[in-house]
Write a protein that holds these residues in place. Structure first.
Motif, PDB file in Angstrom:
ATOM      1  N   LEU A 106       0.827  -1.205   0.000  1.00  0.00           N
ATOM      2  CA  LEU A 106       0.000   0.000   0.000  1.00  0.00           C
ATOM      3  C   LEU A 106       0.866   1.261   0.000  1.00  0.00           C
ATOM      4  CD1 LEU A 106      -2.758  -1.098   2.540  1.00  0.00           C
ATOM      5  CD2 LEU A 106      -3.069  -0.715   0.085  1.00  0.00           C
ATOM      6  N   ALA A 107       1.974   1.225   0.750  1.00  0.00           N
ATOM      7  CA  ALA A 107       2.877   2.379   0.756  1.00  0.00           C
ATOM      8  C   ALA A 107       3.453   2.626  -0.632  1.00  0.00           C
ATOM      9  CB  ALA A 107       3.994   2.160   1.761  1.00  0.00           C
ATOM     10  N   ASP A 108       3.773   1.563  -1.350  1.00  0.00           N
ATOM     11  CA  ASP A 108       4.290   1.704  -2.708  1.00  0.00           C
ATOM     12  C   ASP A 108       3.272   2.364  -3.633  1.00  0.00           C
ATOM     13  OD1 ASP A 108       6.669   0.537  -1.983  1.00  0.00           O
ATOM     14  OD2 ASP A 108       6.170  -1.456  -2.768  1.00  0.00           O
ATOM     15  N   LEU A 109       1.996   2.210  -3.305  1.00  0.00           N
ATOM     16  CA  LEU A 109       0.934   2.820  -4.108  1.00  0.00           C
ATOM     17  C   LEU A 109       0.584   4.231  -3.644  1.00  0.00           C
ATOM     18  CD1 LEU A 109      -1.456  -0.255  -4.490  1.00  0.00           C
ATOM     19  CD2 LEU A 109       0.052   0.731  -6.243  1.00  0.00           C
ATOM     20  N   GLY A 110       1.302   4.721  -2.625  1.00  0.00           N
ATOM     21  CA  GLY A 110       1.090   6.090  -2.177  1.00  0.00           C
ATOM     22  C   GLY A 110       0.119   6.256  -1.034  1.00  0.00           C
ATOM     23  N   TRP A 111      -0.308   5.152  -0.418  1.00  0.00           N
ATOM     24  CA  TRP A 111      -1.225   5.257   0.710  1.00  0.00           C
ATOM     25  C   TRP A 111      -0.479   5.743   1.954  1.00  0.00           C
ATOM     26  CZ3 TRP A 111      -6.377   2.918   1.460  1.00  0.00           C
ATOM     27  CH2 TRP A 111      -6.966   2.504   0.259  1.00  0.00           C
TER      28      TRP A 111
ATOM     29  N   ALA B 286       7.204  -4.069  19.620  1.00  0.00           N
ATOM     30  CA  ALA B 286       7.635  -2.735  19.185  1.00  0.00           C
ATOM     31  C   ALA B 286       8.862  -2.800  18.287  1.00  0.00           C
ATOM     32  CB  ALA B 286       7.917  -1.859  20.403  1.00  0.00           C
ATOM     33  N   ASP B 287       9.832  -3.639  18.636  1.00  0.00           N
ATOM     34  CA  ASP B 287      11.060  -3.714  17.838  1.00  0.00           C
ATOM     35  C   ASP B 287      10.768  -4.279  16.445  1.00  0.00           C
ATOM     36  OD1 ASP B 287      12.509  -2.685  19.924  1.00  0.00           O
ATOM     37  OD2 ASP B 287      13.230  -4.636  20.637  1.00  0.00           O
ATOM     38  N   ASP B 288       9.957  -5.328  16.382  1.00  0.00           N
ATOM     39  CA  ASP B 288       9.620  -5.916  15.084  1.00  0.00           C
ATOM     40  C   ASP B 288       8.834  -4.928  14.229  1.00  0.00           C
ATOM     41  OD1 ASP B 288      10.870  -8.277  15.697  1.00  0.00           O
ATOM     42  OD2 ASP B 288       9.049  -9.342  16.264  1.00  0.00           O
ATOM     43  N   LEU B 289       7.947  -4.167  14.845  1.00  0.00           N
ATOM     44  CA  LEU B 289       7.156  -3.195  14.088  1.00  0.00           C
ATOM     45  C   LEU B 289       8.052  -2.082  13.559  1.00  0.00           C
ATOM     46  CD1 LEU B 289       4.344  -2.296  13.151  1.00  0.00           C
ATOM     47  CD2 LEU B 289       4.119  -1.049  15.320  1.00  0.00           C
ATOM     48  N   ARG B 290       8.952  -1.620  14.397  1.00  0.00           N
ATOM     49  CA  ARG B 290       9.885  -0.566  13.972  1.00  0.00           C
ATOM     50  C   ARG B 290      10.727  -1.042  12.788  1.00  0.00           C
ATOM     51  NH1 ARG B 290      12.441  -0.318  18.362  1.00  0.00           N
ATOM     52  NH2 ARG B 290      10.849   0.921  19.419  1.00  0.00           N
ATOM     53  N   SER B 291      11.175  -2.286  12.846  1.00  0.00           N
ATOM     54  CA  SER B 291      11.970  -2.842  11.752  1.00  0.00           C
ATOM     55  C   SER B 291      11.138  -2.980  10.480  1.00  0.00           C
ATOM     56  CB  SER B 291      12.523  -4.200  12.169  1.00  0.00           C
ATOM     57  OG  SER B 291      13.216  -4.822  11.110  1.00  0.00           O
ATOM     58  N   ALA B 292       9.875  -3.346  10.629  1.00  0.00           N
ATOM     59  CA  ALA B 292       9.019  -3.572   9.467  1.00  0.00           C
ATOM     60  C   ALA B 292       8.746  -2.302   8.680  1.00  0.00           C
ATOM     61  CB  ALA B 292       7.697  -4.196   9.912  1.00  0.00           C
ATOM     62  N   VAL B 293       8.711  -1.156   9.374  1.00  0.00           N
ATOM     63  CA  VAL B 293       8.349   0.092   8.685  1.00  0.00           C
ATOM     64  C   VAL B 293       9.563   0.970   8.422  1.00  0.00           C
ATOM     65  CG1 VAL B 293       6.061   0.026   9.723  1.00  0.00           C
ATOM     66  CG2 VAL B 293       7.862   1.380  10.818  1.00  0.00           C
ATOM     67  N   ARG B 294      10.742   0.483   8.750  1.00  0.00           N
ATOM     68  CA  ARG B 294      11.946   1.316   8.640  1.00  0.00           C
ATOM     69  C   ARG B 294      12.159   1.844   7.222  1.00  0.00           C
ATOM     70  NH1 ARG B 294      15.844  -2.058  10.961  1.00  0.00           N
ATOM     71  NH2 ARG B 294      15.222  -1.196  12.967  1.00  0.00           N
ATOM     72  N   ASP B 295      11.812   1.044   6.215  1.00  0.00           N
ATOM     73  CA  ASP B 295      12.073   1.440   4.828  1.00  0.00           C
ATOM     74  C   ASP B 295      10.917   2.204   4.192  1.00  0.00           C
ATOM     75  OD1 ASP B 295      14.520   0.152   5.005  1.00  0.00           O
ATOM     76  OD2 ASP B 295      13.728  -1.744   4.236  1.00  0.00           O
ATOM     77  N   LEU B 296       9.854   2.425   4.938  1.00  0.00           N
ATOM     78  CA  LEU B 296       8.710   3.139   4.374  1.00  0.00           C
ATOM     79  C   LEU B 296       8.962   4.647   4.418  1.00  0.00           C
ATOM     80  CD1 LEU B 296       5.714   1.101   5.827  1.00  0.00           C
ATOM     81  CD2 LEU B 296       6.859   0.871   3.624  1.00  0.00           C
TER      82      LEU B 296
ATOM     83  N   ALA C  76       9.102   8.425   5.193  1.00  0.00           N
ATOM     84  CA  ALA C  76       8.863   9.184   6.419  1.00  0.00           C
ATOM     85  C   ALA C  76       7.604  10.031   6.272  1.00  0.00           C
ATOM     86  CB  ALA C  76      10.071  10.076   6.722  1.00  0.00           C
ATOM     87  N   GLY C  77       6.804  10.069   7.310  1.00  0.00           N
ATOM     88  CA  GLY C  77       5.574  10.849   7.274  1.00  0.00           C
ATOM     89  C   GLY C  77       4.404  10.129   6.661  1.00  0.00           C
ATOM     90  N   GLN C  78       4.661   8.971   6.052  1.00  0.00           N
ATOM     91  CA  GLN C  78       3.600   8.230   5.389  1.00  0.00           C
ATOM     92  C   GLN C  78       3.015   7.143   6.284  1.00  0.00           C
ATOM     93  OE1 GLN C  78       4.617   7.065   1.404  1.00  0.00           O
ATOM     94  NE2 GLN C  78       3.060   5.472   1.302  1.00  0.00           N
TER      95      GLN C  78
END
Length: 242
Positions: A33-38, A47-57, A59-61
């Motif tokens: 979804l992030a790749d599509l601009g959502w 918390a650590d796993d979630l932080r790692s999962a979104v690290r490459d998304l 910023a601000g999205q």
């Protein structure tokens, strides 16, 4: 005469709330979804796993909120974060629990484990829908991630399957009560995830598709917006991807 520049109104950025996004299907869907601009609100218990999962998304999205969907204040925080991003166009109830591993029979499942499964897989997603409904303005959509265990009878899968069957039915009733929304139960099929590995401890599940392989099915669902109902990701994928 000087021409007045044409004013172009920018389209609002769609917002999705995806639970259980630290790994597996939830993580793959958040990235798709992030790749599509959502813009995204995502959660997970770790918390650590979630932080790692979104690290490459971007910023601000994405707003990442660690927490448990069975916790009412956490559900309120998720919906408030979506409101702060401008609203909610898509709610994906993906977070769920498998229960004891190895999978117990109906005769042996501990009642406490059964109650915990219902709290996570049925009560929490319905409560999150209730919390989010004021933001779900048509043509918004609700996706309940389901399983073939909801419609098939296999030894060991009774407790988990029963919760998914219940969520399927509640999603179908929500669709009847709110025909202005799209309410889908989507079965992604067997995937190479930690939960699926827990269902088959010690077995090799490397033949299962990776979660990213079914993201195009979700994208097609959002693009084509079929009537509310129960769907299989395999039926939304090109034949070459099945």
């Amino acid at each position: 005469m000087t021409a007045t520049p044409t004013q172009h109104k920018e389209e609002p950025v769609p917002v999705a709330l995806v639970t259980g996004a630290s790994r597996g299907l939830g993580r793959a869907l958040a990235h798709g979804l992030a790749d599509l601009g959502w813009s995204l609100v995502v959660d997970a218990r770790g918390a650590d796993d979630l932080r790692s999962a979104v690290r490459d998304l971007p910023a601000g999205q994405v707003v990442a909120l660690p927490g448990d969907v069975t916790d009412p204040p956490h559900r309120r925080d998720l919906v408030a974060a979506a409101a702060a991003l401008g609203g909610l166009d898509l709610l994906v109830n993906n977070a769920s629990a498998l229960g004891p591993s190895p999978l117990p029979s109906v005769a042996e499942v501990p009642p406490a484990a059964l109650r915990a499964l219902w709290e996570t897989n049925v009560v929490a997603p319905v409560a999150l829908v209730q919390e989010a409904l004021p933001l779900l303005v048509p043509p918004a959509a609700v996706v309940s991630v389901t399983s073939d265990a909801a419609v098939g009878a296999w030894p060991g899968w009774g407790p988990y399957g029963a919760t998914k069957a219940a969520l399927d039915h509640l999603t179908a009733v929500l669709a009847a009560e709110r025909p202005d929304l799209r309410c889908w139960s989507l079965d992604p099929g067997d995937l190479r995830t930690r939960m699926h590995q827990d269902a088959f401890p010690g077995e090799d599940i490397s033949d299962r598709p990776v979660p990213e392989s079914v993201v195009p099915a979700f994208v097609r669902l959002l693009d084509e917006r079929p009537p509310s109902g129960r769907l299989r990701a395999a039926d939304l994928l090109p034949a070459v991807a099945r």
